[in-house]
Scaffold this active site. Structure first.
Site, PDB file in Angstrom:
ATOM      1  N   ASP A 204       0.817  -1.216   0.000  1.00  0.00           N
ATOM      2  CA  ASP A 204       0.000   0.000   0.000  1.00  0.00           C
ATOM      3  C   ASP A 204       0.850   1.266   0.000  1.00  0.00           C
ATOM      4  OD1 ASP A 204      -2.312  -1.467  -0.041  1.00  0.00           O
ATOM      5  OD2 ASP A 204      -2.747  -1.242   2.085  1.00  0.00           O
TER       6      ASP A 204
ATOM      7  N   ASP B 116      -7.756   3.402  13.019  1.00  0.00           N
ATOM      8  CA  ASP B 116      -6.497   4.130  12.901  1.00  0.00           C
ATOM      9  C   ASP B 116      -6.628   5.428  12.133  1.00  0.00           C
ATOM     10  OD1 ASP B 116      -4.971   2.437  14.426  1.00  0.00           O
ATOM     11  OD2 ASP B 116      -4.336   1.192  12.742  1.00  0.00           O
TER      12      ASP B 116
ATOM     13  N   SER C 279      -4.447  -9.241   7.997  1.00  0.00           N
ATOM     14  CA  SER C 279      -3.928  -7.891   8.149  1.00  0.00           C
ATOM     15  C   SER C 279      -3.239  -7.815   9.508  1.00  0.00           C
ATOM     16  CB  SER C 279      -5.072  -6.878   8.072  1.00  0.00           C
ATOM     17  OG  SER C 279      -4.598  -5.567   8.315  1.00  0.00           O
TER      18      SER C 279
ATOM     19  N   ARG D 200      -0.325   4.967  17.525  1.00  0.00           N
ATOM     20  CA  ARG D 200      -0.743   5.920  16.484  1.00  0.00           C
ATOM     21  C   ARG D 200      -0.532   7.389  16.854  1.00  0.00           C
ATOM     22  NH1 ARG D 200       0.348   1.985  13.457  1.00  0.00           N
ATOM     23  NH2 ARG D 200      -1.360   0.839  12.482  1.00  0.00           N
TER      24      ARG D 200
END
Length: 414
Positions: A15, A124, A175, A95
Site C-alpha cells: 500500500d 487508525d 492484516s 498511532r
C-alpha cells in the site's frame, strides 16, 4: 519549479509503496517517507532505502521505542487501561506518537501535508486524523486508500507499471500490525466469529497445549506503578518488554480473541498476541490489591475504563487524558513492590505479591495466634452499619404487619 512536500507514514508494504508515486501524480507533491521503530521487529533503515528507490525525495527513520514505552505504554499500564476489558491497546497507543513525530518532520521539512495508509473502515484513520488536526490543523491530510478503493491486483499492476519492487511470494492471509506491546491480526477467516483462529494467525505465542509441561515462575519489581526489574535484575522498559514477550510467548501466554466495538460503529473480530502486556496487567492489578486503599481502588476502575476509551478513540492529546494521568500518577505513588507470576499453559497467574508499603496486615487478618483484630468492636459496627436499613424497614416496609415478598423471576405467560 520545486514542488510542495508531503510526509507519508511509510511501512514498506504494498500500500504505502504504491502511494509514493500515486501521491506525486494525483496531488503534484514530493513525498518524504517517514518510518518509525516502535519495536515491530523490522529494519527501519532497510525500509528507508526502499522508500528512496520507490521515488521518495527524502526518507526519515526514527527509533522511538524508548519514547513509546516511557510516555505511552507505561501510563496506559499504570492506568490499567484495557479496552472493553480485553485489549491492551498496543496499536492504539502507537498511532498518536507516530502522528506527533510526523508533524515534527513536516515542520522541519516545511511540508504542507501528511499522508497515511489507513482504510475508511478502521480506527487508525481516526487516531491519525484527529491527532493531525489537533497538533497541526494547517496541514492537509491525504489518505489514498480511502480514495482509490483498489483491489490487491490493481495495486500490483500499478506497482509493476512504476517498477516498484513488491514481495508477492509470501501470501499474507491476514492484516497484521505490531509493536513492542502487542500484535494484532484481523481479516481472512477471522471475519467469521464462529471459526476458531487457525494456527497461522499466531506468530508470537506457542499453542498452550504444546507449551512446556513445567510452569515458569518469574518475579517482577515495581516502582510507583511502573515495572523496573525482572527476577532481581533492574531493566529498562524496552528490554523488559522484549524478555516478557519471549518467555510469555513460549508458555502460550497472551492470546486474546476479541469481538470489539470499533469507533466507526461496527463490530470487528480482532486477534491479539500480547504476552508482556497480559503478564504486566495481571501482575500490576494484584500488586494494587495490597497497595491501594479500597476507595482508591474502586474509583480507579472508573478512571481505567475512561482512559482506555480515550486511547482507543484517538484522543490522546486531549486535556482529559492529561488530567486523568495526574490522578493516575498520584494514585500509583505507593504501588511499589514485587509480584511473583506463574506462567503455565497459556495462563499468567499471580501467586505472590509483597510490598514495603502494603496495607495488608497479617496481624489483623489472621485467625491464628497473634490476632490483633478487636472482635468486641464488631458488634457495635454491625449495629451502626445496618441501622439505616433497620429503621426504614420498621417505619415503612414492615409497617402494619406487612412482610417482605421474596423477589423472583416473573413466570412467562403462555
Amino acid at each position: 519549479m520545486a514542488r510542495d512536500k508531503v510526509v507519508l507514514a511509510y511501512s514498506g508494504g504494498l500500500d504505502t509503496s504504491v502511494m509514493v508515486p500515486w501521491i506525486g501524480e494525483k496531488y503534484n507533491l514530493d513525498v518524504i517517507a517517514f518510518t518509525v521503530d516502535l519495536g515491530q521487529g523490522e529494519d527501519i533503515n532497510k525500509i528507508k532505502q526502499k522508500a528512496l528507490k520507490t521515488g521518495a525525495v527524502d526518507a526519515v527513520a526514527i527509533d522511538a521505542r524508548n519514547l513509546f514505552v516511557d510516555l505511552y505504554v507505561w501510563p496506559a499500564l499504570m492506568a490499567g487501561a484495557m479496552y472493553e476489558g480485553k485489549y491492551p491497546l498496543a496499536t492504539a497507543l502507537g498511532r498518536p506518537l507516530i502522528a506527533k513525530l510526523m508533524v515534527d518532520v513536516a515542520r522541519e521539512h516545511k511540508a504542507v501535508a501528511v499522508a497515511h495508509g489507513c482504510t475508511g473502515k478502521g480506527n487508525d484513520q481516526v487516531r491519525f486524523d484527529v491527532t493531525f488536526q489537533t497538533l497541526a490543523p494547517d496541514l492537509r491530510i491525504i489518505a489514498p486508500v480511502r480514495e482509490w478503493k483498489w483491489t490487491r491486483d490493481e495495486e500490483l499492476k500499478y506497482a509493476e507499471k512504476h517498477n516498484i519492487q513488491v514481495d508477492v511470494k509470501k501470501e499474507n492471509l491476514f492484516s497484521i500490525d505490531q509493536n513492542i506491546f502487542g500484535r494484532s491480526c484481523e481479516a481472512g477467516v477471522l471475519e467469521d466469529p464462529w471459526q476458531e483462529p487457525p494456527p497461522a494467525a499466531y506468530s508470537w505465542t506457542t499453542d498452550p497445549t504444546l507449551a512446556p509441561n513445567e510452569p515458569l515462575y518469574i518475579e517482577i519489581e515495581w516502582d510507583q506503578g511502573r515495572p523496573v526489574g525482572l527476577n532481581g535484575q533492574k531493566m529498562d522498559g524496552v528490554p523488559l518488554l522484549e524478555r516478557l514477550n519471549k518467555i510469555g510467548g513460549e508458555h502460550g501466554v497472551g492470546r486474546i480473541d476479541h469481538v470489539e466495538n470499533r469507533l466507526v460503529g461496527i463490530k470487528s473480530r480482532e486477534l491479539y498476541e500480547a504476552p508482556a502486556a497480559v503478564i504486566l496487567h495481571e501482575a500490576h492489578r494484584e500488586l494494587e490489591t495490597i497497595c491501594l486503599s479500597k476507595p482508591s481502588a474502586r474509583f480507579k476502575t472508573l478512571v481505567s475504563q475512561e482512559y482506555a476509551d480515550i486511547i482507543y478513540n484517538g484522543l490522546w492529546f486531549s486535556s482529559l487524558q492529561f488530567e486523568l494521568f495526574y490522578f493516575i500518577r498520584r494514585n500509583q505513588a505507593y504501588v511499589t513492590g514485587v509480584t511473583r507470576v506463574k506462567l503455565y499453559k497459556g495462563k499468567a497467574t499471580v501467586v505472590g505479591r509483597k510490598s514495603d508499603v502494603s496495607l495488608y496486615s497479617k496481624k489483623l487478618a489472621t485467625y491464628e495466634t497473634g490476632d490483633q483484630f478487636d472482635h468486641d468492636a464488631a458488634k457495635g459496627f454491625i449495629r451502626l452499619h445496618g441501622l439505616g436499613q433497620q429503621t426504614q424497614a420498621h417505619l415503612q416496609l414492615l409497617k402494619d404487619g406487612r412482610g417482605f415478598e421474596m423477589p423472583g423471576l416473573l413466570r412467562h405467560e403462555k
